[in-house]
Every structure is written in structure tokens, then in C-alpha cells.
Design a protein around this motif. Sequence first.
Motif, PDB file in Angstrom:
ATOM      1  N   LEU A  15       0.826  -1.316  -0.026  1.00  0.00           N
ATOM      2  CA  LEU A  15      -0.130   0.012   0.002  1.00  0.00           C
ATOM      3  C   LEU A  15       0.833   1.289  -0.044  1.00  0.00           C
ATOM      4  CD1 LEU A  15      -2.971  -0.991   2.441  1.00  0.00           C
ATOM      5  CD2 LEU A  15      -2.889  -0.638  -0.035  1.00  0.00           C
ATOM      6  N   SER A  16       2.008   1.160   0.539  1.00  0.00           N
ATOM      7  CA  SER A  16       2.735   2.450   0.805  1.00  0.00           C
ATOM      8  C   SER A  16       3.270   2.955  -0.826  1.00  0.00           C
ATOM      9  CB  SER A  16       4.250   1.921   1.416  1.00  0.00           C
ATOM     10  OG  SER A  16       4.920   1.113   0.781  1.00  0.00           O
ATOM     11  N   ALA A  17       3.081   2.101  -1.867  1.00  0.00           N
ATOM     12  CA  ALA A  17       3.665   2.591  -3.036  1.00  0.00           C
ATOM     13  C   ALA A  17       2.418   2.941  -3.993  1.00  0.00           C
ATOM     14  CB  ALA A  17       3.961   1.295  -3.966  1.00  0.00           C
ATOM     15  N   CYS A  18       1.225   3.052  -3.091  1.00  0.00           N
ATOM     16  CA  CYS A  18      -0.215   3.658  -3.842  1.00  0.00           C
ATOM     17  C   CYS A  18      -0.502   5.040  -3.321  1.00  0.00           C
ATOM     18  CB  CYS A  18      -1.200   2.781  -3.355  1.00  0.00           C
ATOM     19  SG  CYS A  18      -1.029   0.946  -3.790  1.00  0.00           S
ATOM     20  N   ASP A  19      -1.304   5.623  -4.108  1.00  0.00           N
ATOM     21  CA  ASP A  19      -1.912   6.954  -3.728  1.00  0.00           C
ATOM     22  C   ASP A  19      -2.464   6.965  -2.456  1.00  0.00           C
ATOM     23  OD1 ASP A  19      -3.246   9.365  -3.626  1.00  0.00           O
ATOM     24  OD2 ASP A  19      -4.088   9.240  -5.767  1.00  0.00           O
ATOM     25  N   ARG A  20      -2.188   7.739  -1.525  1.00  0.00           N
ATOM     26  CA  ARG A  20      -2.939   7.577  -0.111  1.00  0.00           C
ATOM     27  C   ARG A  20      -4.333   7.953  -0.211  1.00  0.00           C
ATOM     28  NH1 ARG A  20       0.301   7.105   4.354  1.00  0.00           N
ATOM     29  NH2 ARG A  20      -1.162   8.263   5.457  1.00  0.00           N
ATOM     30  N   ASP A  21      -4.605   8.855  -1.321  1.00  0.00           N
ATOM     31  CA  ASP A  21      -5.872   9.448  -1.265  1.00  0.00           C
ATOM     32  C   ASP A  21      -6.980   8.392  -2.425  1.00  0.00           C
ATOM     33  OD1 ASP A  21      -5.515  11.528   0.350  1.00  0.00           O
ATOM     34  OD2 ASP A  21      -4.881  12.610  -1.658  1.00  0.00           O
ATOM     35  N   ALA A  22      -6.453   7.441  -2.886  1.00  0.00           N
ATOM     36  CA  ALA A  22      -7.095   6.498  -3.654  1.00  0.00           C
ATOM     37  C   ALA A  22      -8.240   5.568  -2.700  1.00  0.00           C
ATOM     38  CB  ALA A  22      -6.303   5.571  -4.550  1.00  0.00           C
ATOM     39  N   PRO A  23      -9.411   5.301  -3.032  1.00  0.00           N
ATOM     40  CA  PRO A  23     -10.299   4.575  -2.461  1.00  0.00           C
ATOM     41  C   PRO A  23      -9.716   3.174  -2.442  1.00  0.00           C
ATOM     42  CG  PRO A  23     -11.499   5.402  -4.260  1.00  0.00           C
ATOM     43  CD  PRO A  23     -10.064   6.040  -4.514  1.00  0.00           C
ATOM     44  N   VAL A  24     -10.106   2.341  -1.375  1.00  0.00           N
ATOM     45  CA  VAL A  24      -9.665   1.134  -1.222  1.00  0.00           C
ATOM     46  C   VAL A  24     -10.716   0.012  -1.555  1.00  0.00           C
ATOM     47  CG1 VAL A  24      -8.651  -0.687   0.317  1.00  0.00           C
ATOM     48  CG2 VAL A  24      -8.060   1.482   0.754  1.00  0.00           C
ATOM     49  N   ARG A  25     -10.520  -0.929  -2.449  1.00  0.00           N
ATOM     50  CA  ARG A  25     -11.638  -1.725  -2.917  1.00  0.00           C
ATOM     51  C   ARG A  25     -11.189  -3.058  -2.836  1.00  0.00           C
ATOM     52  NH1 ARG A  25     -14.116   1.881  -7.680  1.00  0.00           N
ATOM     53  NH2 ARG A  25     -14.667   3.285  -6.510  1.00  0.00           N
ATOM     54  N   GLN A  26     -12.078  -4.120  -2.569  1.00  0.00           N
ATOM     55  CA  GLN A  26     -11.768  -5.518  -2.522  1.00  0.00           C
ATOM     56  C   GLN A  26     -12.213  -6.149  -3.829  1.00  0.00           C
ATOM     57  OE1 GLN A  26     -13.102  -7.184   0.848  1.00  0.00           O
ATOM     58  NE2 GLN A  26     -11.435  -8.835   1.056  1.00  0.00           N
ATOM     59  N   ALA A  27     -11.241  -6.858  -4.474  1.00  0.00           N
ATOM     60  CA  ALA A  27     -11.755  -7.885  -5.422  1.00  0.00           C
ATOM     61  C   ALA A  27     -12.338  -9.287  -5.049  1.00  0.00           C
ATOM     62  CB  ALA A  27     -10.758  -8.121  -6.584  1.00  0.00           C
ATOM     63  N   ILE A  28     -13.653  -9.547  -5.358  1.00  0.00           N
ATOM     64  CA  ILE A  28     -14.184 -10.962  -4.565  1.00  0.00           C
ATOM     65  C   ILE A  28     -14.417 -11.769  -5.877  1.00  0.00           C
ATOM     66  CG2 ILE A  28     -15.975 -11.824  -3.131  1.00  0.00           C
ATOM     67  CD1 ILE A  28     -15.626  -9.307  -1.257  1.00  0.00           C
ATOM     68  N   ASN A  29     -14.244 -13.247  -5.694  1.00  0.00           N
ATOM     69  CA  ASN A  29     -14.889 -14.259  -6.344  1.00  0.00           C
ATOM     70  C   ASN A  29     -14.428 -14.493  -8.005  1.00  0.00           C
ATOM     71  OD1 ASN A  29     -16.488 -16.234  -7.455  1.00  0.00           O
ATOM     72  ND2 ASN A  29     -18.485 -15.301  -6.836  1.00  0.00           N
ATOM     73  N   PRO A  30     -13.213 -14.978  -7.998  1.00  0.00           N
ATOM     74  CA  PRO A  30     -12.607 -15.244  -9.381  1.00  0.00           C
ATOM     75  C   PRO A  30     -13.466 -15.677 -10.336  1.00  0.00           C
ATOM     76  CG  PRO A  30     -11.618 -16.605  -7.668  1.00  0.00           C
ATOM     77  CD  PRO A  30     -12.422 -15.772  -7.124  1.00  0.00           C
ATOM     78  N   PHE A  31     -14.715 -16.412  -9.945  1.00  0.00           N
ATOM     79  CA  PHE A  31     -15.767 -17.162 -11.042  1.00  0.00           C
ATOM     80  C   PHE A  31     -16.778 -15.953 -11.434  1.00  0.00           C
ATOM     81  CE2 PHE A  31     -13.932 -20.681  -8.664  1.00  0.00           C
ATOM     82  CZ  PHE A  31     -13.029 -21.138  -9.694  1.00  0.00           C
ATOM     83  N   PHE A  32     -17.160 -15.081 -10.670  1.00  0.00           N
ATOM     84  CA  PHE A  32     -17.941 -13.984 -11.117  1.00  0.00           C
ATOM     85  C   PHE A  32     -17.213 -12.725 -10.429  1.00  0.00           C
ATOM     86  CE2 PHE A  32     -21.880 -11.721 -10.542  1.00  0.00           C
ATOM     87  CZ  PHE A  32     -22.357 -11.589 -11.912  1.00  0.00           C
ATOM     88  N   PRO A  33     -16.208 -12.002 -10.978  1.00  0.00           N
ATOM     89  CA  PRO A  33     -15.551 -11.140 -10.327  1.00  0.00           C
ATOM     90  C   PRO A  33     -16.341  -9.885 -10.103  1.00  0.00           C
ATOM     91  CG  PRO A  33     -14.225 -11.927 -12.116  1.00  0.00           C
ATOM     92  CD  PRO A  33     -15.742 -12.396 -12.422  1.00  0.00           C
TER      93      PRO A  33
END
Length: 96
Positions: A15-33
Motif C-alpha cells: 500500500l505504501s507505493a499507492c496513492d494515499r487518497d485512492a479509495p480501497v476496494r476488494q476484489a472478490i470471487n474469481p468465477f464472478f469477479p
Amino acid sequence: MPSTEMTVGDLIDLLSACDRDAPVRQAINPFFPMEHRLDQVLQSVDATGQTVVHLAESSDEHSQLGALPPEVAVTLDWQSPVQPPRRPRRTARGGQ
């Protein structure tokens, strides 16, 4: 046996390499992403007594945002790259 799980330290490093103001999202379910908004970070202890951290989505009905962008699913190896459709080949007109 060494753990293959990502640790909090690994997550912080990534995360330290990412934009600190970017929203965080979680990717879920590889079969229906799908992608989801994160709401909470919870620390607990599992059945073996090991401390674990859980990233949780909200119970808000709008926490599931929709389909994961295709390029993210491809990068995660959850989907194969899709080639754009090809146009039909032109045929030569003989005798004209």
C-alpha cells in the motif's frame, strides 16, 4: 512450516507505493469477479491462537460496486484476455 499468507507488514509495504487518497476496494470471487468497498479492519484471534486481521465490507446495500474491471481480472489471472472481434475479410471481386 512458513506461512504463505500475506501479512499486515506485506500489505503495508504494498500500500505504501499507492496513492494515499485512492479509495480501497476488494476484489472478490474469481468465477464472478466483483468489487466491493472496504469499511472496517478488524483484528482477532483464529482457532489456533494466531492473530489475524480481517478486511470487511460494509453491510450497506451499496458496498458491492459491480463487476471488477476486466483488466484487473486479467491481471489477477481470474479471466483470460479477450481479443477484440475481428472484422470479416474482404473478398476480391473477380472479372470486374
